[in-house]
Design an enzyme around this catalytic site. Structure first.
Site, mmCIF file in Angstrom:
data_model
loop_
_atom_site.group_PDB
_atom_site.id
_atom_site.type_symbol
_atom_site.label_atom_id
_atom_site.label_comp_id
_atom_site.label_asym_id
_atom_site.label_seq_id
_atom_site.Cartn_x
_atom_site.Cartn_y
_atom_site.Cartn_z
ATOM 1 N N ASP A 104 0.803 -1.218 0.000
ATOM 2 C CA ASP A 104 0.000 0.000 0.000
ATOM 3 C C ASP A 104 0.840 1.274 0.000
ATOM 4 O O ASP A 104 2.015 1.270 0.384
ATOM 5 C CB ASP A 104 -0.901 0.035 1.241
ATOM 6 C CG ASP A 104 -2.096 -0.891 1.124
ATOM 7 O OD1 ASP A 104 -2.135 -1.700 0.176
ATOM 8 O OD2 ASP A 104 -2.991 -0.810 2.002
ATOM 9 N N HIS A 249 3.649 -2.494 3.148
ATOM 10 C CA HIS A 249 3.697 -1.139 2.598
ATOM 11 C C HIS A 249 4.998 -0.919 1.841
ATOM 12 O O HIS A 249 6.048 -1.433 2.234
ATOM 13 C CB HIS A 249 3.566 -0.100 3.724
ATOM 14 C CG HIS A 249 2.238 -0.130 4.420
ATOM 15 N ND1 HIS A 249 1.935 -1.072 5.387
ATOM 16 C CD2 HIS A 249 1.131 0.643 4.282
ATOM 17 C CE1 HIS A 249 0.695 -0.870 5.825
ATOM 18 N NE2 HIS A 249 0.193 0.160 5.169
#
Length: 284
Positions: A104, A249
């Site tokens: 992300d 992430h």
């Protein structure tokens, strides 16, 4: 009068008719091949009719003659419709020990290339839920994701808390990001993920209107807290199971631990018999 007594002039006229018909047929055939085999879409000029009387008037094209055979071309199907869900998908279905890795907040030129390098080394596809403002500034990384077979999802434009936004603002965050993804990745996204995992009815509805399914996660590495590379690796290994979606992430802070952890746990997953891939869409 017998066949041998036919005057020479009749044979000559008959031969002329046959020769004329053959010339018309040959000209028409040449026109067809020029149209099909040519490199451009320029119209082909029809050859002038050959001299001599026509045996019968030329046939006019009919709708039947212009229809392609039903065995060619894609089948006609009803338009696909995205369901409006009440909760996000938390896992995926697949054969055997299938898992999905997701990243992300990127793309970030400091960390995303290293993650892409590791995925390419092990010939693995993953999902990247990108923020529009990051995607707009790093279009080359989205182009690389497309070239290497990864899936790019919508993670809004500026990573806001959607539950505090108006309907107009949520649509703007989603739609603007989808536009950037289409321009740089080559296709509009069919998956979206709410920042912070904060979903509401409006987000589900607008996502469906934009043709996207909501995907959450099964295993959260909590790598954004920088817990240490070994901790991230252990969380992925302990949570590994068929259908699991892993959240990591590649942007939003120092993601060097995430980069190092991927290099450690990805070969372990593959050696354990897991098939790491991307999910398929399911339409109504």
């Amino acid at each position: 009068m017998t066949k041998d007594q036919v005057p020479p002039r009749l044979l000559t006229r008959r031969r002329a008719l046959l020769a004329g018909a053959a010339a018309v047929t040959a000209a028409g055939t040449a026109g067809v091949f020029a149209k099909v085999a040519g490199d451009t879409d320029k119209p082909v000029r029809t050859a002038a009719p050959a001299a001599g009387a026509q045996a019968r008037p030329a046939l006019k094209p009919s709708s039947y003659r212009l229809q392609p055979l039903t065995g060619y071309g894609p089948p006609r199907v009803a338009p696909r419709r995205t369901l409006i869900r009440r909760e996000p998908l938390l896992s995926v279905s697949g054969r055997g020990r299938t898992m999905v890795l997701t990243f992300d907040d990127g793309p970030d030129p400091r960390y995303t290339p290293h993650i892409l390098d590791t995925l390419r080394e092990y010939d693995v596809r993953a999902m990247f839920f990108v923020c529009g403002e990051m995607a707009a500034a790093n279009g080359d990384l989205l182009a690389r994701m497309a070239d290497e077979g990864h899936v790019v999802g919508n993670h809004t434009w500026s990573h806001p808390l959607l539950t505090r936004l108006s309907t107009r603002r949520i649509r703007e965050e989603m739609e603007r990001t989808s536009d950037v993804i289409e321009d740089t990745y080559g296709e509009r996204p069919v998956w979206f993920r709410a920042p912070y995992g904060a979903w509401n009815r409006t987000a589900f509805r607008l996502g469906a209107e934009l043709g996207m399914d909501p995907l959450a996660w099964t295993v959260d590495t909590l790598d954004w807290t920088a817990p240490g590379t070994r901790t991230i690796v252990d969380r992925v290994g302990n949570g590994a199971a068929p259908g699991v979606v892993v959240l990591s992430h590649d942007a939003g802070g120092d993601r060097s631990q995430s980069v190092r952890a991927l290099r450690a746990y990805l070969p372990q997953l593959l050696d354990s018999g897991y098939f790491v891939t991307v999910p398929e869409r399911h339409y109504a």
